[in-house]
Scaffold this motif. Sequence first.
Motif, PDB file in Angstrom:
ATOM      1  N   LEU A 113      35.275  40.244  35.056  1.00  0.00           N
ATOM      2  CA  LEU A 113      35.832  40.966  35.002  1.00  0.00           C
ATOM      3  C   LEU A 113      37.016  40.570  36.699  1.00  0.00           C
ATOM      4  CD1 LEU A 113      38.114  42.766  33.458  1.00  0.00           C
ATOM      5  CD2 LEU A 113      36.533  44.818  34.025  1.00  0.00           C
ATOM      6  N   PHE A 114      35.939  40.906  38.010  1.00  0.00           N
ATOM      7  CA  PHE A 114      36.460  41.262  38.683  1.00  0.00           C
ATOM      8  C   PHE A 114      36.542  40.084  39.556  1.00  0.00           C
ATOM      9  CE2 PHE A 114      34.423  45.347  39.088  1.00  0.00           C
ATOM     10  CZ  PHE A 114      34.915  46.009  39.615  1.00  0.00           C
ATOM     11  N   ASN A 115      36.013  39.209  39.528  1.00  0.00           N
ATOM     12  CA  ASN A 115      36.219  37.768  40.015  1.00  0.00           C
ATOM     13  C   ASN A 115      37.146  36.699  39.062  1.00  0.00           C
ATOM     14  OD1 ASN A 115      34.632  39.080  42.291  1.00  0.00           O
ATOM     15  ND2 ASN A 115      33.558  38.799  41.272  1.00  0.00           N
ATOM     16  N   LYS A 116      37.470  36.467  38.110  1.00  0.00           N
ATOM     17  CA  LYS A 116      38.265  36.138  36.999  1.00  0.00           C
ATOM     18  C   LYS A 116      39.300  36.313  36.799  1.00  0.00           C
ATOM     19  CE  LYS A 116      33.629  33.001  35.600  1.00  0.00           C
ATOM     20  NZ  LYS A 116      32.932  32.755  34.761  1.00  0.00           N
ATOM     21  N   THR A 117      38.946  37.836  35.796  1.00  0.00           N
ATOM     22  CA  THR A 117      40.333  38.177  34.987  1.00  0.00           C
ATOM     23  C   THR A 117      41.042  39.049  36.290  1.00  0.00           C
ATOM     24  OG1 THR A 117      39.480  38.065  33.048  1.00  0.00           O
ATOM     25  CG2 THR A 117      40.776  39.581  33.196  1.00  0.00           C
ATOM     26  N   TRP A 118      40.127  39.780  36.562  1.00  0.00           N
ATOM     27  CA  TRP A 118      41.102  40.316  37.978  1.00  0.00           C
ATOM     28  C   TRP A 118      41.780  39.358  39.104  1.00  0.00           C
ATOM     29  CZ3 TRP A 118      38.530  46.071  37.625  1.00  0.00           C
ATOM     30  CH2 TRP A 118      38.671  46.598  36.032  1.00  0.00           C
ATOM     31  N   GLN A 119      41.389  38.839  39.145  1.00  0.00           N
ATOM     32  CA  GLN A 119      41.168  37.689  40.240  1.00  0.00           C
ATOM     33  C   GLN A 119      42.525  37.205  40.672  1.00  0.00           C
ATOM     34  OE1 GLN A 119      40.118  38.529  43.134  1.00  0.00           O
ATOM     35  NE2 GLN A 119      40.324  36.210  44.767  1.00  0.00           N
ATOM     36  N   GLU A 120      42.598  36.057  38.753  1.00  0.00           N
ATOM     37  CA  GLU A 120      43.570  36.065  39.107  1.00  0.00           C
ATOM     38  C   GLU A 120      44.761  36.093  38.938  1.00  0.00           C
ATOM     39  OE1 GLU A 120      45.858  32.239  38.280  1.00  0.00           O
ATOM     40  OE2 GLU A 120      43.958  32.163  38.757  1.00  0.00           O
ATOM     41  N   VAL A 121      44.578  37.410  38.169  1.00  0.00           N
ATOM     42  CA  VAL A 121      46.207  38.045  38.690  1.00  0.00           C
ATOM     43  C   VAL A 121      46.337  38.934  40.032  1.00  0.00           C
ATOM     44  CG1 VAL A 121      46.804  40.297  37.929  1.00  0.00           C
ATOM     45  CG2 VAL A 121      45.263  39.436  36.178  1.00  0.00           C
ATOM     46  N   GLU A 122      45.265  39.376  40.479  1.00  0.00           N
ATOM     47  CA  GLU A 122      46.070  39.142  41.967  1.00  0.00           C
ATOM     48  C   GLU A 122      46.310  38.114  42.714  1.00  0.00           C
ATOM     49  OE1 GLU A 122      42.349  42.571  41.397  1.00  0.00           O
ATOM     50  OE2 GLU A 122      41.656  41.092  42.897  1.00  0.00           O
ATOM     51  N   ARG A 123      45.404  36.687  42.491  1.00  0.00           N
ATOM     52  CA  ARG A 123      46.432  35.245  43.216  1.00  0.00           C
ATOM     53  C   ARG A 123      47.786  36.099  42.890  1.00  0.00           C
ATOM     54  NH1 ARG A 123      43.357  31.307  44.955  1.00  0.00           N
ATOM     55  NH2 ARG A 123      45.363  29.934  43.066  1.00  0.00           N
ATOM     56  N   ARG A 124      48.305  35.724  41.693  1.00  0.00           N
ATOM     57  CA  ARG A 124      49.893  35.693  40.965  1.00  0.00           C
ATOM     58  C   ARG A 124      50.872  36.506  42.209  1.00  0.00           C
ATOM     59  NH1 ARG A 124      53.243  32.371  39.973  1.00  0.00           N
ATOM     60  NH2 ARG A 124      54.654  32.828  37.941  1.00  0.00           N
ATOM     61  N   THR A 125      50.286  38.057  42.286  1.00  0.00           N
ATOM     62  CA  THR A 125      50.836  39.126  42.502  1.00  0.00           C
ATOM     63  C   THR A 125      50.749  38.595  43.933  1.00  0.00           C
ATOM     64  OG1 THR A 125      49.945  40.774  41.281  1.00  0.00           O
ATOM     65  CG2 THR A 125      50.657  41.401  43.437  1.00  0.00           C
ATOM     66  N   ALA A 126      49.910  37.901  44.916  1.00  0.00           N
ATOM     67  CA  ALA A 126      49.772  37.690  46.138  1.00  0.00           C
ATOM     68  C   ALA A 126      50.962  36.928  46.997  1.00  0.00           C
ATOM     69  CB  ALA A 126      48.639  37.625  47.185  1.00  0.00           C
ATOM     70  N   LEU A 127      50.689  35.580  45.247  1.00  0.00           N
ATOM     71  CA  LEU A 127      51.882  34.466  45.653  1.00  0.00           C
ATOM     72  C   LEU A 127      53.570  34.713  45.622  1.00  0.00           C
ATOM     73  CD1 LEU A 127      52.448  31.537  45.844  1.00  0.00           C
ATOM     74  CD2 LEU A 127      52.174  31.911  43.289  1.00  0.00           C
TER      75      LEU A 127
END
Length: 257
Positions: A113-127
Amino acid sequence: MAKINISKEEKNALIEGIYAGLITQRNLPANIDLAIYQNIIEEVIKGFGSKLDELDPVSKEAVIMSNFTANVSEFTAAKTFHQVNEMQKRVFVGGRKVQFEVFKKDAEKIYSLFNKTWQEVERRTALLQSIGARNWVDIDRDKDLFPLLMYQAINDERVRPEHEELDNIVRPVNDRFWDLYYPPNGWNCRCDVIQLSEGEREVTTKTKGDWEISSVDKVFRNNAAKSGKIFLDNHPYFTVPERYESLKRDNFNLPKF
């Protein structure tokens, strides 16, 4: 999706260390934090278009990237804390330590949850936030020529109601409206702004006090170039139990990048 650089061995060491009591909320794994940080800051650099050391140190862009670096460092430390905290809660059930295989199954789900699902959302937000920030530098530079901005939503079947109600609002570049509703305004937001010259479009009048006109999540009411933050202080990761507040102020005993 760029895979987070945490090996299977490091993941297993994280889970085993939490179960053994070697990794705790006050003794967080620096290697996990670093991998999460590198995965997110990669998107910030991509979106902003430059690394910090490539910028003129006295430029506006360098100030923004320096702020972003500090913010992502604090964000990933808080995320690492919450990940460990959530796993640690599964070690004991009803006051008794569970069998390792039972704990590991729960810990694997939390890890994913932290390192796949949410991490991808957070990467997209950062971009998206860093792209928006880079564009804002140009908008601010050109505001004498183009003193107005118009919000533009993508009016198709996927548009969110809270974004659609912002569509075509026109306000001056220096108006507080853009502190609150400069896109992105949500996960995977596709909205944009259009620069306008004086008189090109009629300026939209306020309809409610302080522009509280949209149900946009407050986590996204941000102009990253002006705030210096990709992730605002109201993000859930930055909320910790009171007993850990002093730890939070010390970046959870993790290095700042």
